[in-house]
Each structure stands twice: as C-alpha cells, then as structure tokens.
Design a protein around this motif. Structure first.
Motif, PDB file in Angstrom:
ATOM      1  N   TYR A 159      -1.876   8.974  -4.534  1.00 36.78           N
ATOM      2  CA  TYR A 159      -3.044   9.098  -5.405  1.00 36.78           C
ATOM      3  C   TYR A 159      -2.675   9.674  -6.781  1.00 36.78           C
ATOM      4  O   TYR A 159      -3.070   9.158  -7.814  1.00 36.78           O
ATOM      5  N   THR A 166       3.189  16.594  -0.959  1.00 40.98           N
ATOM      6  CA  THR A 166       2.108  15.796  -1.529  1.00 40.98           C
ATOM      7  C   THR A 166       1.745  16.334  -2.906  1.00 40.98           C
ATOM      8  O   THR A 166       1.395  17.503  -3.042  1.00 40.98           O
ATOM      9  N   HIS A 205      -2.625   0.894  -7.115  1.00 36.98           N
ATOM     10  CA  HIS A 205      -4.007   0.480  -6.821  1.00 36.98           C
ATOM     11  C   HIS A 205      -4.970   1.663  -6.697  1.00 36.98           C
ATOM     12  O   HIS A 205      -6.142   1.468  -6.426  1.00 36.98           O
ATOM     13  N   ASN A 240       5.115   4.873   2.165  1.00 39.64           N
ATOM     14  CA  ASN A 240       5.480   6.069   2.931  1.00 39.64           C
ATOM     15  C   ASN A 240       6.244   5.704   4.195  1.00 39.64           C
ATOM     16  O   ASN A 240       7.192   6.386   4.578  1.00 39.64           O
ATOM     17  N   SER A 249       0.832  -1.215   0.000  1.00 39.24           N
ATOM     18  CA  SER A 249       0.000   0.000   0.000  1.00 39.24           C
ATOM     19  C   SER A 249       0.858   1.252   0.000  1.00 39.24           C
ATOM     20  O   SER A 249       2.072   1.205   0.201  1.00 39.24           O
ATOM     21  N   ASP A 307       4.971  12.335  -1.650  1.00 38.84           N
ATOM     22  CA  ASP A 307       3.877  11.382  -1.503  1.00 38.84           C
ATOM     23  C   ASP A 307       2.878  11.658  -2.624  1.00 38.84           C
ATOM     24  O   ASP A 307       2.125  12.630  -2.575  1.00 38.84           O
TER      25      ASP A 307
HETATM   26  C1  LIG Z   1      -4.179   6.909  -0.376  1.00 31.95           C
HETATM   27  C2  LIG Z   1      -3.054   7.735   0.098  1.00 31.95           C
HETATM   28  C3  LIG Z   1      -2.154   7.254   1.052  1.00 31.95           C
HETATM   29  C4  LIG Z   1      -2.324   5.919   1.720  1.00 31.95           C
HETATM   30  O1  LIG Z   1      -2.199   4.905   0.792  1.00 31.95           O
HETATM   31  P1  LIG Z   1      -2.913   3.480   1.003  1.00 31.95           P
HETATM   32  O2  LIG Z   1      -2.589   2.762  -0.248  1.00 31.95           O
HETATM   33  O3  LIG Z   1      -4.370   3.741   1.186  1.00 31.95           O
HETATM   34  O4  LIG Z   1      -2.306   2.853   2.200  1.00 31.95           O
HETATM   35  C5  LIG Z   1      -1.091   8.062   1.390  1.00 31.95           C
HETATM   36  N1  LIG Z   1      -0.940   9.272   0.835  1.00 31.95           N
HETATM   37  C6  LIG Z   1      -1.790   9.769  -0.081  1.00 31.95           C
HETATM   38  C7  LIG Z   1      -1.554  11.121  -0.667  1.00 31.95           C
HETATM   39  C8  LIG Z   1      -2.890   9.012  -0.479  1.00 31.95           C
HETATM   40  O5  LIG Z   1      -3.745   9.506  -1.380  1.00 31.95           O
END
Ligand SMILES: *Cc1c(COP(=O)(O)O)cnc(C)c1O
Length: 450
Positions: free
Chosen positions: A229, A197, A260, A129, A124, A226
């Motif tokens: 998404y 982000t 995913h 992260n 995930s 990060d």
């Molecule tokens: C979804 C998301 C996460 C967490 O990822 P998962 O795959 O749900 O564990 C972390 N950072 C951002 C910016 C996200 O959109």
C-alpha cells in the motif's frame, strides 16, 4: 477525473492500434465471431445497468477502503495494449510490453535506491509477497519467517502454502511491530526473514525499519519490506521526517509494492523487486516450448506466474512516464495532496465535539470514532453512522469500518470503559487528491448524521 475528457485520445489510441493491425494482409473475420446484434444490444443494456450496483469509488465522498479508479492515462495504455493482448510471460508473448515492464521496474528499483536488482510485475501484492517469501524460504529452509500481527493476513497464508515456519510478533498500540517482542523472538527462534510493513493495511503504520536494520547486524536475518500500500510514498520521502524510513528500503533484500493501490493503475498490477539479482536461479525452469526468439532473460524465467497481461505493464509505463516518480512534479504533488487531505480531516476531527481521532495517520488513512463512554456504545454508534452516511439521498458518504482489539484501544483511551473484546471504529482512506477540498464536506456529513 472523467474519462470522457480523453475521448479524442481514446479514438487516437484505438485507431493507431487498428491501423497497425491493418498493415498486415487483409482477412475476413469469421462469421462465428459475430454476436447476434439484437442479443448484444439487450445484454449490453443489462450489463451496463448491473454495473451501477457499485460504490462511487471515483468520488471524494467515497472515503472508505483503498479503492479508486485508475487514471485515464493508465486506462488508455491498458486499452491500447489489451487490443493486441500481449502476454508478458515471454519476450515472444509481447516484445514491446515486456520491454516496457523491464524499463518501468528499473525506474522503480532506481527510485528505491537499488544499485542492481531483479524484479518484475505481478498480478498483485499477494503474489509479490509470495515470491519474496518463497525465495526467503529457499535461501533459509527451516528458518522462521516472522511478521507483526498488523502485517497483512496474506503472510500467514503464504507461509502455510509454502510450508515455512512462521511466527507472529506483537504490535504496539500504534500498529507498529513491537521491538521488544521482536527481540525476544529473535533470541528464542532461528529467524531467517523479518517482514517489515511500511504502511500497514489497516492504519498505514510504518514499522521502524531503521531499528530493525540495527537488529539485523546482530541477528543476521533477511529483510523483506511489504509496502504494497505505502510504497509510492518513497517518491515524497524528502518532504517529511517520518517518510525517510522509505529511504532505507534500498538496504532490504526484497520489496513488494502495488501500483494498483496508490499508483493510479487498474487491478492486476503488483511488483516484486529483489536486491540480489542472483535469486533468479530459484525461478529456473526448462520449459522446452516457451522461449524461442531471443537469448535475453525472459520475464517468465524470473517470475512465478506464467501468463500475465502485457497491458498492465503498458498502463504502468505510460502512467509513470507521464507522472514521473518525482517529489515536485508527476506523482509527488498527487501524494502530497493525499497526505494533506488526511491531515485536514484529522484537523477537523480534532476540532469536533462528536468525534475523536483514533490515531494520527503516518500516511493517508484516517481512523476515528464517535464520542462514547464505553466500547459497546462506540461500536454501536460507529455502525449506525456507517449505515446512515451511506443511506443519505443527497450527499451519501461511504466510509469503512475497522475492528480494533480493545486491549490496544484501552492503552490509547483509558477514559473509555472497556466492555467488549473488540471495538468498531471508522476508517477513511483519503487517497484521492480531491479529498483535500472535500474534507470539510466529509466532516459536515459526519456531523449531520449524529
Ligand atoms: C494490499 C496489501 C497486500 C495484498 O496485496 P493485493 O494486491 O491486495 O494482493 C499485502 N500487503 C499489504 C501491506 C497490503 O496493503
């Protein structure tokens, strides 16, 4: 996309794996493994019925959270590999899928512009992260990890888990990290890593990576991007000025993204990439029993998780070979259409007399709210619309709700009376290309329910 169209491939994929399995000496399957046929028949019925208790993630009328089924190509890859069930922890656990993982991660590293890299799939974005922040803390023990208050909540939890010092930076009313507050933090505390982000989870906002690299020259911190998404938007970064921020990722120290989410994959597929392949030393362990058939670097030597599905790598490899990371074909047209779908809905909201746009989306998340004179009134209406849309018999519409601090809301909508601390608005992730053709229908339902 209906999986039944792929029925012939399903049989082909399953058949090919079985044929390979049967190329080994025949053996009799043990009778203890046979389910009671009657019981299985019954329980299957119940199981399939229970699965209907779901939202229609596959349908364009599901315009809520970041959820959609994987592409049939990914499913085929996953199913075929799953029959073998390779474990990508070690090359011995599944040579083919471990190789596919290395190849597909290299494709992404190349796409993001890294000359060399160390990376692997994770289960995930959270784990991706976690690994990035853990390495950051190993490199700069005691220094602060900082991130905006619009960053994913996982960062704070991870920092607590790894016992790293951390601090939240304010965000602007548009959901981006606040550069003034960031500078203040950099002056005040010893910062080792700034999390940037690109595509916040709530609004899809892009932190100003360019300006953060300017600050890096003076303050010399690590940059972790990060983009769990948003990451796939790198594929079409040349198509819009704003998206060119994705071209700067190659200068970051680490990057987390989630196939995913926008990458058509089933859950269990995140990815971490480090620019410096030397960070592998932080993962070092000396398990005496895990690796035995080759001297190559095993994925388990560079990843935090041990067992991981080789099937996830297989699905991503097959999908990425079939839908290349290119702007003009493969993934590009899919992403462009999602982006157009979001802008189409924006257009319709702007023309509507009953809704107002909350923020112009930078990616494909549209946020909006019903017209109202106060924040309490708008919240109540949003809740009603959310339920009314979902409750419709013929064309139910599935939305998501978003809670926004009214101090932020006020900056954007000074004409609305503030009589609560938070306000509920509506949020639609337009992350299926079909959303483009359905935007009008979505708007029609939104208008009908008020
Ligand atoms: C979804 C998301 C996460 C967490 O990822 P998962 O795959 O749900 O564990 C972390 N950072 C951002 C910016 C996200 O959109």
């Amino acid at each position: 996309m209906t999986f039944s169209k792929y029925q012939q491939y399903l049989l082909k994929f399953i058949g090919a794996v079985e044929k390979w399995q049967q190329s080994f000496p025949e053996f009799v399957e043990d009778e203890t493994l046979l389910p009671d046929p009657l019981k299985f028949e019954q329980i299957s019925k119940e199981f399939l019925k229970r699965l209907e208790d779901n939202y229609p993630f596959h349908h364009p009328l599901y315009a809520g959270q970041m959820l959609k089924p994987p592409h049939p190509v990914a499913m085929l890859g996953y199913i075929a590999a799953m029959m073998i069930n390779p474990n990508n922890h070690a090359l011995d656990g599944g040579p083919a899928t471990a190789q596919m993982e290395k190849e597909v991660v290299s494709l992404f590293a190349e796409k993001f512009g890294f000359e060399k890299h160390l990376g692997h799939l994770t289960s995930s974005g959270t784990i991706a992260n976690l690994e990035a922040l853990w390495v950051s803390r190993e490199i700069y023990p005691g220094k602060f990890i900082i991130f905006s208050d619009e960053a994913h909540y996982t960062h704070e939890r991870v920092c607590r888990l790894i016992k790293a010092n951390y601090e939240r930076v304010k965000s602007t009313s548009c959901g981006k990290i606040d550069l003034i507050d960031l500078k203040e933090k950099l002056d005040k505390i010893d910062v080792g890593t700034v999390i940037v982000t690109l595509g916040t989870t709530a609004l899809g906002a892009l932190d100003p990576l360019d300006e953060i690299f300017e600050l890096q020259k003076k303050y010399n911190f690590r940059v972790h991007v990060d983009t769990a998404y948003g990451g796939y938007y790198k594929v079409i970064s040349s198509s819009e000025k704003n998206l060119q921020l994705f071209d700067l990722i190659s200068k970051a120290d680490s990057l987390a993204f989630d196939p995913h989410k926008l990458g058509l994959q089933p859950y269990g597929c995140g990815c971490i990439i480090f620019k410096d392949n030397d960070v592998g030393r932080y993962y070092k362990h000396d398990s005496p029993y895990t690796y035995f058939t080759s001297d190559d670097l095993h994925l388990g030597e560079i990843s935090f998780e041990c067992s991981r599905p080789g099937a996830a790598a297989a699905a991503l490899w097959l999908t990425t070979k079939c839908f290349e990371l290119e702007a003009d074909f493969g993934m590009g047209p899919i992403l462009k259409k999602q982006r157009r779908a979001a802008l189409r809905l924006v257009d319709l909201i702007n023309k509507s007399k009953t809704y107002r746009l909350y923020m112009l989306p930078e990616l494909d998340i549209v946020t909006y709210f019903p017209v109202g004179s106060s924040t309490i009134e708008i919240s109540a209406k949003s809740d009603e619309i959310f339920s009314a849309c979902m409750g419709r018999k013929e064309t139910p519409l599935f939305l998501a709700r978003l809670t926004v601090k009214t101090e932020k809301f006020q900056q954007l909508f000074p004409d609305v009376q503030i009589n609560s601390k938070e306000i509920t608005i509506l949020r639609s992730c337009m992350l299926k290309p079909e959303h483009f053709d359905w935007a009008d229908n979505i708007m029609k339902v939104l208008e009908e329910v008020v």
